[in-house]
Design an enzyme around this catalytic site. Structure first.
Site, PDB file in Angstrom:
ATOM      1  N   ALA A  45       2.332 -13.948 -32.776  1.00  0.00           N
ATOM      2  CA  ALA A  45       3.569 -13.324 -33.401  1.00  0.00           C
ATOM      3  C   ALA A  45       2.566 -12.596 -35.343  1.00  0.00           C
ATOM      4  CB  ALA A  45       4.465 -14.263 -33.696  1.00  0.00           C
ATOM      5  N   GLU A  46       1.892 -13.992 -34.987  1.00  0.00           N
ATOM      6  CA  GLU A  46       0.626 -13.660 -35.962  1.00  0.00           C
ATOM      7  C   GLU A  46      -0.015 -12.246 -35.675  1.00  0.00           C
ATOM      8  OE1 GLU A  46      -1.636 -17.242 -37.258  1.00  0.00           O
ATOM      9  OE2 GLU A  46      -1.243 -17.435 -35.580  1.00  0.00           O
ATOM     10  N   TYR A  47      -0.970 -11.925 -34.302  1.00  0.00           N
ATOM     11  CA  TYR A  47      -0.744 -11.084 -34.235  1.00  0.00           C
ATOM     12  C   TYR A  47      -0.311  -9.460 -34.438  1.00  0.00           C
ATOM     13  CZ  TYR A  47      -3.502  -6.854 -31.671  1.00  0.00           C
ATOM     14  OH  TYR A  47      -4.412  -5.558 -31.713  1.00  0.00           O
ATOM     15  N   SER A  93     -23.275   7.545  -6.255  1.00  0.00           N
ATOM     16  CA  SER A  93     -22.184   6.843  -5.077  1.00  0.00           C
ATOM     17  C   SER A  93     -23.452   5.666  -4.700  1.00  0.00           C
ATOM     18  CB  SER A  93     -22.469   8.225  -3.996  1.00  0.00           C
ATOM     19  OG  SER A  93     -21.505   8.122  -3.483  1.00  0.00           O
ATOM     20  N   LEU A  94     -22.896   5.426  -3.694  1.00  0.00           N
ATOM     21  CA  LEU A  94     -24.702   4.351  -2.666  1.00  0.00           C
ATOM     22  C   LEU A  94     -24.075   4.384  -1.449  1.00  0.00           C
ATOM     23  CD1 LEU A  94     -22.440   0.765  -4.905  1.00  0.00           C
ATOM     24  CD2 LEU A  94     -24.534   1.867  -5.386  1.00  0.00           C
ATOM     25  N   GLU A 131     -23.688  -7.686  -7.694  1.00  0.00           N
ATOM     26  CA  GLU A 131     -21.871  -7.607  -8.418  1.00  0.00           C
ATOM     27  C   GLU A 131     -20.608  -7.757  -7.367  1.00  0.00           C
ATOM     28  OE1 GLU A 131     -22.491  -4.285 -11.214  1.00  0.00           O
ATOM     29  OE2 GLU A 131     -24.428  -4.859 -11.900  1.00  0.00           O
ATOM     30  N   LYS A 133     -17.978  -5.501  -5.952  1.00  0.00           N
ATOM     31  CA  LYS A 133     -17.670  -3.500  -6.065  1.00  0.00           C
ATOM     32  C   LYS A 133     -16.566  -3.767  -5.488  1.00  0.00           C
ATOM     33  CE  LYS A 133     -19.419   0.487  -2.836  1.00  0.00           C
ATOM     34  NZ  LYS A 133     -17.696   0.711  -3.094  1.00  0.00           N
ATOM     35  N   ASP A 135     -13.141  -2.361  -6.654  1.00  0.00           N
ATOM     36  CA  ASP A 135     -12.044  -0.974  -5.194  1.00  0.00           C
ATOM     37  C   ASP A 135     -11.365  -0.582  -7.219  1.00  0.00           C
ATOM     38  OD1 ASP A 135     -11.451   0.884  -3.533  1.00  0.00           O
ATOM     39  OD2 ASP A 135      -9.729  -1.128  -2.808  1.00  0.00           O
ATOM     40  N   ARG A 154     -14.771  10.404 -12.850  1.00  0.00           N
ATOM     41  CA  ARG A 154     -16.237  10.744 -11.904  1.00  0.00           C
ATOM     42  C   ARG A 154     -15.886  11.795 -11.582  1.00  0.00           C
ATOM     43  NH1 ARG A 154     -18.373  10.399  -6.386  1.00  0.00           N
ATOM     44  NH2 ARG A 154     -20.065   9.325  -7.034  1.00  0.00           N
ATOM     45  N   TYR A 246     -20.457  -2.067 -16.206  1.00  0.00           N
ATOM     46  CA  TYR A 246     -21.584  -2.428 -15.434  1.00  0.00           C
ATOM     47  C   TYR A 246     -22.828  -1.372 -15.141  1.00  0.00           C
ATOM     48  CZ  TYR A 246     -19.449   0.272 -11.802  1.00  0.00           C
ATOM     49  OH  TYR A 246     -19.066   2.328 -11.341  1.00  0.00           O
ATOM     50  N   LYS A 335     -20.521  -3.473   1.973  1.00  0.00           N
ATOM     51  CA  LYS A 335     -19.648  -3.819   2.490  1.00  0.00           C
ATOM     52  C   LYS A 335     -18.682  -4.630   3.451  1.00  0.00           C
ATOM     53  CE  LYS A 335     -17.831   0.947   2.179  1.00  0.00           C
ATOM     54  NZ  LYS A 335     -16.186   1.956   1.059  1.00  0.00           N
ATOM     55  N   CYS A 429      22.019 -14.948  17.962  1.00  0.00           N
ATOM     56  CA  CYS A 429      20.030 -15.453  18.563  1.00  0.00           C
ATOM     57  C   CYS A 429      20.212 -14.772  19.643  1.00  0.00           C
ATOM     58  CB  CYS A 429      20.101 -16.690  18.428  1.00  0.00           C
ATOM     59  SG  CYS A 429      18.676 -17.516  18.936  1.00  0.00           S
ATOM     60  N   CYS A 432      19.996 -18.044  22.273  1.00  0.00           N
ATOM     61  CA  CYS A 432      20.962 -18.656  22.834  1.00  0.00           C
ATOM     62  C   CYS A 432      22.579 -17.880  22.456  1.00  0.00           C
ATOM     63  CB  CYS A 432      20.953 -20.172  22.086  1.00  0.00           C
ATOM     64  SG  CYS A 432      20.820 -19.953  20.324  1.00  0.00           S
ATOM     65  N   CYS A 447      19.358 -19.625  13.268  1.00  0.00           N
ATOM     66  CA  CYS A 447      19.920 -20.224  14.750  1.00  0.00           C
ATOM     67  C   CYS A 447      20.494 -21.202  14.313  1.00  0.00           C
ATOM     68  CB  CYS A 447      19.111 -19.387  15.559  1.00  0.00           C
ATOM     69  SG  CYS A 447      19.804 -20.600  17.276  1.00  0.00           S
ATOM     70  N   CYS A 452      19.403 -24.642  20.541  1.00  0.00           N
ATOM     71  CA  CYS A 452      18.597 -23.289  21.050  1.00  0.00           C
ATOM     72  C   CYS A 452      17.352 -23.313  21.813  1.00  0.00           C
ATOM     73  CB  CYS A 452      18.366 -22.572  19.988  1.00  0.00           C
ATOM     74  SG  CYS A 452      17.078 -20.858  20.845  1.00  0.00           S
TER      75      CYS A 452
HETATM   76  S1  IVH Z   1     -23.194   0.563  -8.737  1.00  0.00           S
HETATM   77  C1  IVH Z   1     -25.972   3.775  -9.383  1.00  0.00           C
HETATM   78  N1  IVH Z   1     -21.531  -1.398  -9.602  1.00  0.00           N
HETATM   79  O1  IVH Z   1     -18.639   1.285  -6.061  1.00  0.00           O
HETATM   80  C2  IVH Z   1     -25.174   3.366  -9.737  1.00  0.00           C
HETATM   81  N2  IVH Z   1     -20.744   1.077  -8.696  1.00  0.00           N
HETATM   82  O2  IVH Z   1     -20.033   4.165  -4.070  1.00  0.00           O
HETATM   83  C3  IVH Z   1     -23.988   3.381  -8.128  1.00  0.00           C
HETATM   84  N3  IVH Z   1     -18.840   0.564  -7.536  1.00  0.00           N
HETATM   85  O3  IVH Z   1     -16.968   4.855  -6.882  1.00  0.00           O
HETATM   86  C4  IVH Z   1     -23.083   2.998  -8.649  1.00  0.00           C
HETATM   87  N4  IVH Z   1     -18.005  -1.509  -8.831  1.00  0.00           N
HETATM   88  O4  IVH Z   1     -17.543   3.144  -9.247  1.00  0.00           O
HETATM   89  C5  IVH Z   1     -21.567  -0.319  -8.802  1.00  0.00           C
HETATM   90  N5  IVH Z   1     -20.677  -3.018  -9.563  1.00  0.00           N
HETATM   91  C6  IVH Z   1     -20.563  -2.064  -9.191  1.00  0.00           C
HETATM   92  C7  IVH Z   1     -19.064  -1.301  -8.492  1.00  0.00           C
HETATM   93  C8  IVH Z   1     -19.333   0.205  -8.171  1.00  0.00           C
HETATM   94  C9  IVH Z   1     -18.062  -0.932  -8.177  1.00  0.00           C
HETATM   95  C10 IVH Z   1     -18.342   1.501  -7.820  1.00  0.00           C
HETATM   96  C11 IVH Z   1     -18.736   2.759  -8.067  1.00  0.00           C
HETATM   97  C12 IVH Z   1     -18.064   4.163  -6.844  1.00  0.00           C
HETATM   98  C13 IVH Z   1     -18.758   3.035  -5.599  1.00  0.00           C
HETATM   99  C14 IVH Z   1     -20.130   3.093  -5.263  1.00  0.00           C
END
Ligand code: IVH
Length: 690
Positions: A45-47, A93-94, A131, A133, A135, A154, A246, A335, A429, A432, A447, A452
């Site tokens: 409320a204050e916010y 990507s990774l 870290e 990952k 989704d 992206r 990140y 993964k 059923c 039975c 049932c 049964c």
């Molecule tokens: S690092 C060079 N860190 O996973 C940096 N990716 O292909 C490359 N993702 O869609 C990405 N959490 O966005 C990194 N802690 C995390 C992540 C992360 C999710 C996603 C990224 C990409 C896919 C990696």
């Protein structure tokens, strides 16, 4: 201060501008505390009051509106879709690993490559950050002089789409950075993160869509993607999206940290939300072990992760190690096995549970989910089937998480050919022939025939189970054999089994038969509470059975006690008491109890009448709950679940209430009263994790 009207105009404006700036700062600070730190210092409320004051000031002085004003989160729709944005550096990507061996092979390759670059020692000594990952969807945010100026998807890694207006609506995306914390913060900073939806929010939104007759989202990722790509930001604003950041993609005019570990902390101090899961490691094997831990721990997270990311902490070294195609050599995705897959629903089989509940099960084309092959999955109940519009022949999404039984989450509507058939509701059923009924307030079909055949094996399995009569050597298969041979049709028949009968069964020899008979005989001496559990009275779990046994002393006494009397027993509660009375009223129950007594299964204990009740046991002992709104199960089931853990459930909120459990569309008066009395409100997930 004199009223505004009496000030010369320019002075009034200057005062308003000062106040507007002050309000913006305060609101941004509180927004950060609430949405990022999860530690608000003022009430909603204050916010709201501060927010309205700022909005009024800006309405009177539109020239004072700044792009980072919290009033500017929801902008106008883009006229011509999303513009293209070139990223300042490729959004990479990774490379993937699927197990510890893959991860170690990556490290070996890395060391060999490092040697060819003359970086062997530095790489061998490198530390790692691990870290989650997440989704979700990758986003790239640009801050100029600390102000959020652009946000992009992206795209293909080189060019993304400009979704700035949509990203502005996310409360977790700061409109301005807390750069004053860092005198050398870059003037231009481009950061990378992941936008996603939490699982409770996802479920809630999908339920709302279903209720509205609209198509639910297949998974949280699709939900987040759909929300971010709305042309009208007002629609994005209504979707509960969140984000974690990140990485620094690019920067100029200042300094950024030299390591990944410092980067995470630094992004946090700038006001960007950062996960608290990451850890850093000196030892690579420890980093891999941490990844492996999350194969199961991810089930406890409120959002989906599809793996972990292992990163070389030394950012300069990571850069020097270079790239293979789009994948930086210095990072690796560990993964997890996918927990969802699609397959074809061939048929619906029906089984009957111990309590007579009819459970529809999916017969599927076998498919791999989360590392195991699945050919059967639960469909929960027929209401759920109808709500999700699942049809025979549909391509369906099958999910499985940790210990959860695999289930059919829903159909892939776009894959329909028109040849799919509706699933019809059974009326009788299949075992039975009894007419199926619904219990008030419940969606499951039952049932109610105690004799049964479809229920017999479940009932016997429950009776002999470890938590009940604990008859060793009587597993699922043997129970099935005994029923099939016609030797038993209820639990009392177990005590009449003869050795020569057992010897006619497959894989039964002298010793095994004798052991089983001994184990059955030994169960005659189990305490009363074990027998009560074994009889499978609805809602009577360990805590209630103990309380009933203590107070009633025998089955006979329990059969004749009124609901009012039963309710007075601590740890019993209204729902359990009514269930016991219902049970006691059935003629089949009397027959079974008499048969057990004739077989010498009649444990008694001295009832404790005058002594104060043993304090109820279980994690909820001494706690009182009020449940309101729609939860994942009927309210009665939730109440029984609480009572079974020693808690009490009442209908109205008072000073004595410990928690109010709030579902969808809760009773407002209960929630308001809880707020007024300062009683914590929790959702179902909160309850389960208590
Ligand atoms: S690092 C060079 N860190 O996973 C940096 N990716 O292909 C490359 N993702 O869609 C990405 N959490 O966005 C990194 N802690 C995390 C992540 C992360 C999710 C996603 C990224 C990409 C896919 C990696």
């Amino acid at each position: 201060m004199p009223p505004m009207g009496t000030l010369p105009l320019f002075e009034a404006d200057a005062t308003a501008a000062r106040r507007a700036a002050e309000l913006r700062d305060m609101l941004n600070e509180h927004c950060h505390r609430y949405h990022v730190l999860d530690a608000p210092t003022i009430s909603d409320a204050e916010y709201d009051a501060l927010f309205h004051e700022l909005r009024a000031l800006e309405a009177a002085h539109p020239e004072m509106i700044t792009p980072d004003s919290p009033t500017q989160r929801v902008g106008a729709p883009a006229a011509e879709g999303f513009a293209k944005v070139a990223h300042p550096r490729p959004i990479l990507s990774l490379a993937n690993a699927f197990d510890a061996a893959d991860a170690r092979a990556w490290r070996e390759r890395l060391l060999r490559h490092a040697e060819s670059l003359g970086l062997a020692e530095r790489t061998a000594a490198a530390r790692f950050v691990v870290e989650p990952k997440i989704d979700g969807l990758t986003v790239v945010l640009t801050y100029r002089d600390g102000v959020f100026t652009q946000g992009a998807t992206r795209g293909d890694g080189a060019i993304g789409e400009d979704i700035t207006t949509n990203l502005r609506t996310l409360r977790r995306v700061p409109l301005s950075l807390r750069s004053n914390a860092h005198p050398h913060a870059p003037t231009t900073l481009v950061v990378r993160g992941e936008v996603f939806v939490t699982l409770p929010d996802f479920e809630r939104m999908n339920n709302q869509l279903r209720t509205a007759g609209e198509k639910p989202f297949a998974n949280p990722r699709n939900f987040a993607a759909g929300a971010l790509r709305q042309i009208d930001p007002a629609l994005t604003a209504r979707r509960p999206l969140t984000a974690y950041f990140y990485a620094v993609v690019a920067s100029s005019g200042g300094t950024t940290p030299a390591t990944q570990w410092q980067t995470l902390a630094w992004l946090g101090t700038l006001g960007l939300p950062v996960s608290d899961i990451p850890q850093h490691f000196d030892d690579f094997d420890a980093a891999v072990a941490f990844c492996e831990r999350y194969v199961t721990q991810r089930d406890d997270l409120p959002f989906e992760i599809d793996g972990m990311v292992i990163k070389i902490d030394d950012l300069e070294l990571a850069e020097l190690l270079g790239y293979v195609g789009r994948d930086p050599r210095g990072a690796l995705a560990f993964k997890f096995p996918a927990r969802e897959a699609t397959t074809v629903l061939r048929d619906v089989a029906i089984s009957v549970g111990r309590t007579g509940n009819i459970v529809p099960a999916a017969v599927l084309d076998p498919v791999q989910v989360g590392g195991i092959t699945i050919a059967n999955a639960t469909l929960h109940n027929f209401e759920d089937i109808a709500r999700k519009d699942i049809r025979i022949g549909d391509r369906v999404i099958v999910k499985r998480a940790g210990d959860v039984i695999p289930y059919v989450a829903g159909p892939v509507v776009d894959a329909r050919t028109g040849a799919e058939r509706a699933i019809t509701l059974p009326t009788t059923c299949p075992f039975c022939g009894a007419v199926l009924t619904k219990r008030e307030g419940e969606v499951a079909l039952y049932c109610l025939n105690d004799e049964c055949a479809g229920r017999t094996d479940r009932a016997i399995q429950h009776y002999v189970g470890r938590g009940a009569m604990d008859i060793e050597g009587l597993g699922e298969k043997i129970v099935a054999q005994l029923i099939e041979a016609g030797f038993v049709s209820d639990v009392a028949d177990l005590y009449a089994l003869q050795k020569d009968q057992l010897l006619t069964l497959d894989k039964f020899a002298e010793k095994k038969a004798q052991n089983l008979l001994d184990a059955i005989a030994a169960s005659r001496n189990r305490p009363l509470e074990r027998l009560l559990i074994g009889l499978g009275i609805r809602h009577v779990g360990e805590v209630a059975a103990r309380a009933l046994a203590r107070r009633c002393g025998s089955i006979d006494a329990m059969l004749t006690t009124s609901a009012d009397e039963l309710q007075k027993i601590d740890g019993v509660g209204k729902i359990i008491a009514e269930s016991v009375v219902d049970w006691a009223a059935r003629p089949t129950v009397h027959t079974l109890v008499a048969k057990l007594q004739a077989a010498d299964v009649n444990p008694t204990q001295t009832p404790v009448i005058d002594a104060p009740d043993e304090p109820p046991q279980g994690p909820f002992a001494g706690k009182t709950f009020v449940v309101t709104g729609t939860l994942s199960q009927p309210r009665e089931e939730i109440a029984a679940w609480i009572e079974a853990r020693g808690g009490k459930v009442t209908d109205s909120v008072s000073k004595k209430t410990s928690f109010v459990v709030v579902g969808d569309e809760p009773g407002r008066s209960k929630v308001d009263k809880a707020t007024a009395l300062g009683i914590p409100t929790i959702d179902e997930q909160g309850l389960r994790s208590l």
